[in-house]
Design a protein around this motif. Structure first.
Motif, PDB file in Angstrom:
ATOM      1  N   TYR A 148      50.804  16.984  69.855  1.00 46.46           N
ATOM      2  CA  TYR A 148      49.087  17.633  70.429  1.00 46.46           C
ATOM      3  C   TYR A 148      48.582  18.202  69.172  1.00 46.46           C
ATOM      4  O   TYR A 148      47.677  18.274  68.186  1.00 46.46           O
ATOM      5  N   ARG A 149      49.622  18.561  68.182  1.00 41.01           N
ATOM      6  CA  ARG A 149      49.350  19.558  66.934  1.00 41.01           C
ATOM      7  C   ARG A 149      48.474  18.022  65.623  1.00 41.01           C
ATOM      8  O   ARG A 149      47.544  18.974  65.938  1.00 41.01           O
ATOM      9  N   LEU A 150      49.484  17.108  65.828  1.00 43.72           N
ATOM     10  CA  LEU A 150      48.285  16.286  65.190  1.00 43.72           C
ATOM     11  C   LEU A 150      47.182  15.602  65.578  1.00 43.72           C
ATOM     12  O   LEU A 150      46.471  15.042  64.665  1.00 43.72           O
ATOM     13  N   MET A 151      47.066  15.489  66.823  1.00 46.25           N
ATOM     14  CA  MET A 151      45.987  15.354  67.482  1.00 46.25           C
ATOM     15  C   MET A 151      44.691  15.931  67.288  1.00 46.25           C
ATOM     16  O   MET A 151      43.451  16.154  66.546  1.00 46.25           O
ATOM     17  N   GLY A 152      45.472  17.420  66.630  1.00 52.78           N
ATOM     18  CA  GLY A 152      44.061  18.782  66.228  1.00 52.78           C
ATOM     19  C   GLY A 152      44.513  18.373  64.785  1.00 52.78           C
ATOM     20  O   GLY A 152      42.970  19.433  64.482  1.00 52.78           O
ATOM     21  N   GLU A 153      44.739  17.800  63.953  1.00 51.29           N
ATOM     22  CA  GLU A 153      44.555  18.308  62.684  1.00 51.29           C
ATOM     23  C   GLU A 153      43.929  15.998  62.226  1.00 51.29           C
ATOM     24  O   GLU A 153      43.808  15.158  63.271  1.00 51.29           O
ATOM     25  N   GLU A 154      43.229  16.205  60.591  1.00 58.72           N
ATOM     26  CA  GLU A 154      43.238  14.864  60.561  1.00 58.72           C
ATOM     27  C   GLU A 154      44.374  14.295  60.078  1.00 58.72           C
ATOM     28  O   GLU A 154      45.400  14.143  60.012  1.00 58.72           O
ATOM     29  N   PRO A 155      43.821  12.542  60.248  1.00 57.82           N
ATOM     30  CA  PRO A 155      43.045  11.991  60.620  1.00 57.82           C
ATOM     31  C   PRO A 155      42.719  11.997  62.061  1.00 57.82           C
ATOM     32  O   PRO A 155      41.360  11.394  62.148  1.00 57.82           O
ATOM     33  N   PHE A 156      43.923  12.477  63.101  1.00 58.55           N
ATOM     34  CA  PHE A 156      43.552  12.053  64.651  1.00 58.55           C
ATOM     35  C   PHE A 156      41.527  12.624  64.250  1.00 58.55           C
ATOM     36  O   PHE A 156      41.418  12.327  66.252  1.00 58.55           O
ATOM     37  N   ARG A 157      41.811  13.723  64.296  1.00 57.28           N
ATOM     38  CA  ARG A 157      40.445  14.948  64.923  1.00 57.28           C
ATOM     39  C   ARG A 157      39.075  14.515  65.032  1.00 57.28           C
ATOM     40  O   ARG A 157      38.493  14.397  65.674  1.00 57.28           O
ATOM     41  N   SER A 158      38.934  13.592  63.537  1.00 62.17           N
ATOM     42  CA  SER A 158      38.243  12.291  63.235  1.00 62.17           C
ATOM     43  C   SER A 158      37.813  11.139  64.251  1.00 62.17           C
ATOM     44  O   SER A 158      36.875  11.048  64.251  1.00 62.17           O
ATOM     45  N   ALA A 159      38.747  10.708  64.466  1.00 63.04           N
ATOM     46  CA  ALA A 159      38.658   9.157  64.849  1.00 63.04           C
ATOM     47  C   ALA A 159      38.973   9.696  65.771  1.00 63.04           C
ATOM     48  O   ALA A 159      38.722   8.405  66.683  1.00 63.04           O
ATOM     49  N   ILE A 160      39.095  10.628  67.203  1.00 64.38           N
ATOM     50  CA  ILE A 160      39.199  10.553  68.461  1.00 64.38           C
ATOM     51  C   ILE A 160      37.524  10.720  69.366  1.00 64.38           C
ATOM     52  O   ILE A 160      37.088  11.866  68.336  1.00 64.38           O
ATOM     53  N   PRO A 161      37.260  10.376  69.574  1.00 64.98           N
ATOM     54  CA  PRO A 161      35.565  10.786  70.716  1.00 64.98           C
ATOM     55  C   PRO A 161      35.565  11.598  71.607  1.00 64.98           C
ATOM     56  O   PRO A 161      35.365  11.882  72.905  1.00 64.98           O
TER      57      PRO A 161
END
Length: 258
Positions: free
Chosen positions: A52-65
């Protein structure tokens, strides 16, 4: 789509968490492009925190619609959302507060209510979103406890035989903690289930769940994750088309790789 579950093994918990975030991002992107929305049930406990922490950080934060992502939960403890044991509270702190997901897309279980009332209201929310019958989530994230439980479906619980309800109240024994949980029909109906399990402390139960006799009343995680087959050690394994993927770090997989 192949029906056989997959075992995806990563060198450490960080790599397993990265694979989970990567899978989330790619599946969310595909679902939003195809249908305009992506529905996912999140797990609780300490296991998914790094993902979950990774999802709130780049690169995932900007990659998820995020505008098309709808967050549901697999289970919840009956505590207020700000409580340190709240599954919603953990996810909110780890990533929801850090990403532009619309507030109306966050469908939390009302842990502050009595368990039966919270379960009833969540069943109504699922029906309002998915329509009548058993909902089909795009993705369900699950973990597994040292006793083999998943979501809040505990060994020998009557809920393991549930066929009609989509959400139910549960009791964690021996503590007697009331909880709310999705039922087996909902977990089994998901388009994709990912079982993220890490740490040496889970090696014995992982071996029992994956290599022991099929006994889902004793090992509830087997309801959705039995019959898995090993795959090579590579981060992209989590992107396979198997409907069920076990995502393990090397420590948790030690009992099946020796």
């Amino acid at each position: 789509m192949p029906s056989s579950p997959s075992i995806c093994i990563y060198p450490d918990a960080r790599e397993a968490a990265w694979a989970g975030a990567e899978s989330f991002a790619l599946r969310a992107g595909a679902a939003v492009r195809d249908s305009g929305r992506f529905s996912v049930a999140l797990s609780g406990g300490s296991g998914p925190v790094e993902m979950y922490r990774l999802m709130g950080e780049e690169p995932f934060r900007s990659a998820i619609p995020w505008e098309g992502v709808h967050l549901f939960w697999g289970d919840e403890r009956c505590v207020p959302p700000g409580h340190h044991r709240s599954n919603y509270g953990m996810a909110h702190e780890a990533f929801i507060s850090r990403v532009p997901v619309p507030p109306e897309n966050v469908h939390r279980m009302r842990g502050e209510l009595p368990a039966a009332e919270g379960a009833r209201r969540y069943a109504e929310e699922l029906a309002a979103f998915f329509g009548p019958g058993i909902p089909r989530l795009d993705l369900v994230h699950l973990g597994m406890g040292p006793d083999g439980h998943t979501a809040s479906l505990f060994p020998f619980s009557p809920l393991l035989l549930e066929r009609g309800r989509t959400v139910a109240d549960a009791i964690q024994q021996p503590a007697g903690e009331p909880r709310i949980t999705l039922t087996p029909p909902v977990l089994r109906a998901a388009a994709r289930v990912e079982m993220l399990v890490t740490g040496a402390g889970k090696a014995a139960i992982v071996r029992t769940a994956l290599r022991g006799p099929l006994d889902p009343l004793r090992i509830p995680a087997q309801m959705v994750g039995a019959g898995a087959r090993p795959l090579p050690h590579a981060r992209t394994d989590a992107l396979t088309h198997s409907r069920i993927a076990w995502m393990l770090d090397a420590a948790a997989a030690a009992g099946i790789t020796r």
